[in-house]
Design a protein around this motif. Structure first.
Motif, PDB file in Angstrom:
ATOM      1  N   ARG A 181       2.415   7.729 -11.365  1.00  0.00           N
ATOM      2  CA  ARG A 181       3.662   7.137 -10.885  1.00  0.00           C
ATOM      3  C   ARG A 181       4.686   8.252 -10.642  1.00  0.00           C
ATOM      4  NH1 ARG A 181       0.703   3.755 -10.075  1.00  0.00           N
ATOM      5  NH2 ARG A 181       0.753   1.547 -10.642  1.00  0.00           N
ATOM      6  N   LEU A 192       2.210   1.761  -3.470  1.00  0.00           N
ATOM      7  CA  LEU A 192       1.179   2.307  -4.348  1.00  0.00           C
ATOM      8  C   LEU A 192       0.977   3.791  -4.083  1.00  0.00           C
ATOM      9  CD1 LEU A 192      -1.473  -0.566  -4.281  1.00  0.00           C
ATOM     10  CD2 LEU A 192      -0.078   0.129  -6.225  1.00  0.00           C
ATOM     11  N   SER A 193       0.973   4.180  -2.809  1.00  0.00           N
ATOM     12  CA  SER A 193       0.776   5.593  -2.484  1.00  0.00           C
ATOM     13  C   SER A 193       1.968   6.432  -2.932  1.00  0.00           C
ATOM     14  CB  SER A 193       0.546   5.759  -0.979  1.00  0.00           C
ATOM     15  OG  SER A 193       1.699   5.402  -0.249  1.00  0.00           O
ATOM     16  N   ARG A 194       3.181   5.835  -2.968  1.00  0.00           N
ATOM     17  CA  ARG A 194       4.356   6.565  -3.440  1.00  0.00           C
ATOM     18  C   ARG A 194       4.497   6.518  -4.950  1.00  0.00           C
ATOM     19  NH1 ARG A 194       7.205   3.473   0.436  1.00  0.00           N
ATOM     20  NH2 ARG A 194       8.224   2.454  -1.340  1.00  0.00           N
ATOM     21  N   GLN A 223      -2.741  13.809  -6.871  1.00  0.00           N
ATOM     22  CA  GLN A 223      -4.148  13.504  -6.612  1.00  0.00           C
ATOM     23  C   GLN A 223      -4.887  14.726  -6.087  1.00  0.00           C
ATOM     24  OE1 GLN A 223      -3.631  10.160  -3.967  1.00  0.00           O
ATOM     25  NE2 GLN A 223      -3.904   8.660  -5.604  1.00  0.00           N
ATOM     26  N   THR A 224      -4.238  15.474  -5.206  1.00  0.00           N
ATOM     27  CA  THR A 224      -4.862  16.695  -4.695  1.00  0.00           C
ATOM     28  C   THR A 224      -5.054  17.717  -5.809  1.00  0.00           C
ATOM     29  OG1 THR A 224      -3.845  16.328  -2.522  1.00  0.00           O
ATOM     30  CG2 THR A 224      -4.646  18.550  -3.017  1.00  0.00           C
ATOM     31  N   LEU A 281       0.827  -1.205   0.000  1.00  0.00           N
ATOM     32  CA  LEU A 281       0.000   0.000   0.000  1.00  0.00           C
ATOM     33  C   LEU A 281       0.867   1.262   0.000  1.00  0.00           C
ATOM     34  CD1 LEU A 281      -2.806  -1.043   2.525  1.00  0.00           C
ATOM     35  CD2 LEU A 281      -2.974  -0.892   0.038  1.00  0.00           C
ATOM     36  N   GLU A 282       1.974   1.221   0.733  1.00  0.00           N
ATOM     37  CA  GLU A 282       2.868   2.366   0.772  1.00  0.00           C
ATOM     38  C   GLU A 282       3.522   2.585  -0.592  1.00  0.00           C
ATOM     39  OE1 GLU A 282       4.855   5.661   2.227  1.00  0.00           O
ATOM     40  OE2 GLU A 282       3.183   4.515   3.063  1.00  0.00           O
ATOM     41  N   SER A 323       4.997  13.962  -6.143  1.00  0.00           N
ATOM     42  CA  SER A 323       4.448  12.854  -5.362  1.00  0.00           C
ATOM     43  C   SER A 323       3.028  12.548  -5.823  1.00  0.00           C
ATOM     44  CB  SER A 323       4.450  13.192  -3.871  1.00  0.00           C
ATOM     45  OG  SER A 323       3.520  14.216  -3.586  1.00  0.00           O
ATOM     46  N   VAL A 324       2.632  11.282  -5.662  1.00  0.00           N
ATOM     47  CA  VAL A 324       1.297  10.862  -6.082  1.00  0.00           C
ATOM     48  C   VAL A 324       0.227  11.602  -5.281  1.00  0.00           C
ATOM     49  CG1 VAL A 324      -0.302   8.905  -6.125  1.00  0.00           C
ATOM     50  CG2 VAL A 324       2.042   8.623  -6.933  1.00  0.00           C
ATOM     51  N   ARG A 325       0.441  11.749  -3.987  1.00  0.00           N
ATOM     52  CA  ARG A 325      -0.547  12.444  -3.155  1.00  0.00           C
ATOM     53  C   ARG A 325      -0.726  13.893  -3.622  1.00  0.00           C
ATOM     54  NH1 ARG A 325       2.017   9.334   1.051  1.00  0.00           N
ATOM     55  NH2 ARG A 325       0.547   7.835   1.953  1.00  0.00           N
TER      56      ARG A 325
END
Length: 468
Positions: A195, A127-129, A177-178, A124-125, A172-174
């Motif tokens: 990615r 994927l989030s990265r 997404q924001t 999960l980490e 970063s992915v986060r």
């Protein structure tokens, strides 16, 4: 308060034990087991060994009541050791064996749960990265990031021609997404795969399945700076992709944005003429200047670039082959023919040469395609006998609007594309032109920045820079 101070001190001591890793954690576990066992043994004062409680696990009818028996029962409840439950009357060595093996079975189970939990957490980490590999094919691959990518994604949502879009960027992915959420990108119409990585690294390109991509877009990185610095990553990627020979099937269609027109020649060399280049600042400057010179042209551009209505399209369908340009002009229903496009093949790469407004007697032959303006993907090609005859439109001098006087131009504001606007005005003019630039820069700074992009055509411009 005393209780608060005691709890604070206790938490501090527990933190100290946890800091010792395994030894401290084991000590905390033993203290916890001992405390719970003693606490559970107090059940003997509440009728643990009464006859009605003999059905309780660990309490037999012949059990002698007492503190030791209460501690034994409490320990069994705390540890819940199946292999140790019936070892109360065993000899000392066997009792130790049973206890150790029962604890070991719990440890094995706990380790297994920990391994599974750690593996899932790491996945999960990752994927989030954005560290995992992409398993897609036929997708649109965007290498890099700029604010223009948001506009690009909005257009793709309208076109719906690329349901899967993969973006590789150092962001970063986060954060992406924001940004996408705040921009209102509808991911129901577009499958986005984000990615994190350096697009200039070959190993990172393999991770986003570059060999299986249908198209690749390389935006200019305006965040890296203005001028030539914005195109540095684009130039590196052009060199890397143009020299790549290990494509799985055939090379994808690659389009790169060049923000600084001075980098165009370098980009042509880096791409070896195999990739498509878009000079964004020059294109924007041309649109602004032509809209200023020709009233009403801005509305034409608005409809032209609004994909929900008319759009420029290219078709290589064989049904157009063998027809002359004049016949296609008359027989294409719901479309305006603009020219032809010819593909050229070079070491597996495909490039295209466009010829706009060719003569009427030009015959479209394979592998040529036609360029047309229409609101349809496939305009109707009428039969020759049903096509309207050729017509000649006589020019009416009285109906031709006189051109507005645009020899005096006022530019309000400043951005990185202003030099392209000035250059375009200079190239459109057939005589001297006066341009006044009103901006926050003082006259010397403004003139120095514009002089960096000066061309021979700009000699006819009388430039005035005013600070506001």
């Amino acid at each position: 308060m005393l209780i608060v101070r005691v709890l604070r001190k206790l938490r501090y001591r527990i933190d100290e034990l946890l800091a010792r890793e395994f030894a401290g954690q084991l000590l905390i576990l033993l203290i916890l087991i001992s405390s719970l066992t003693v606490l559970g043994a107090t059940a003997i004062f509440f009728g643990l060994f009464r006859p009605e409680n003999t059905a309780l696990t660990g309490v037999a009818a012949e059990t002698d009541p007492g503190l030791l028996q209460g501690l034994w029962w409490s320990l069994l409840q705390v540890l819940n050791l199946p292999g140790f439950r019936n070892a109360r009357d065993a000899s000392g060595p066997i009792l130790i064996y049973a206890f150790v093996l029962s604890l070991a079975s719990l440890a094995v189970f706990a380790i297994l749960i920990s391994i599974i939990r750690t593996a899932i957490a790491r996945r999960l980490e990752a994927l989030s990265r954005g560290d995992t590999a992409v398993e897609e094919s036929g997708h649109l691959l965007i290498l890099g990031w700029s604010d223009e990518v948001i506009t690009l994604l909005r257009q793709l949502c309208v076109l719906a021609q690329h349901p899967t879009v993969t973006i590789l960027t150092p962001e970063s992915v986060r954060s992406l997404q924001t940004t996408l959420r705040l921009a209102g990108i509808d991911q129901r119409q577009l499958k986005l795969v984000l990615r994190t990585g350096n697009p200039s690294e070959p190993t990172e390109l393999l991770r986003v399945a570059i060999d299986d991509a249908a198209s690749i877009i390389i935006p200019s990185n305006y965040q890296a700076g203005s001028g030539r610095a914005a195109d540095n990553q684009v130039l590196r990627l052009l060199t890397l992709l143009a020299q790549r020979t290990s494509w799985r099937d055939r090379p994808p269609s690659v389009v790169a944005e060049i923000a600084d027109v001075r980098n165009h020649e370098l980009a042509e060399i880096a791409s070896a003429g195999r990739l498509f280049l878009v000079k964004s600042s020059r294109l924007l400057g041309k649109l602004l200047v032509q809209s200023a010179i020709h009233p009403g042209l801005s509305e034409v551009y608005r409809q032209l670039f609004d994909f929900s209505s008319h759009a420029l399209r290219v078709s290589f369908q064989p049904r157009y082959h063998g027809h002359t340009i004049g016949a296609l002009h008359r027989c294409l229903e719901g479309a305006i023919l603009l020219g032809v496009v010819s593909p050229e093949f070079n070491a597996g790469w495909v490039s295209y040469q466009a010829r706009l407004n060719p003569p009427d007697d030009h015959v479209v032959t394979a592998p040529e395609g036609i360029v047309y303006l229409s609101d349809r993907e496939r305009p109707l090609l009428m039969e020759a006998q049903t096509c309207p005859p050729p017509t000649t439109i006589a020019a009416n001098a009285a109906s031709v609007a006189t051109e507005q006087n645009w020899r005096n131009v006022l530019l309000i504001g400043w951005n990185n594309e202003i030099h392209d606007v000035i250059r375009e005005f200079a190239e459109q003019a057939d005589e001297a032109i006066a341009i006044t630039v009103l901006s926050a820069l003082d006259e010397e700074q403004a003139r120095q920045q514009i002089a960096q992009f000066a061309t021979a055509a700009m000699d006819a411009v009388t430039l005035t820079c005013v600070q506001a």
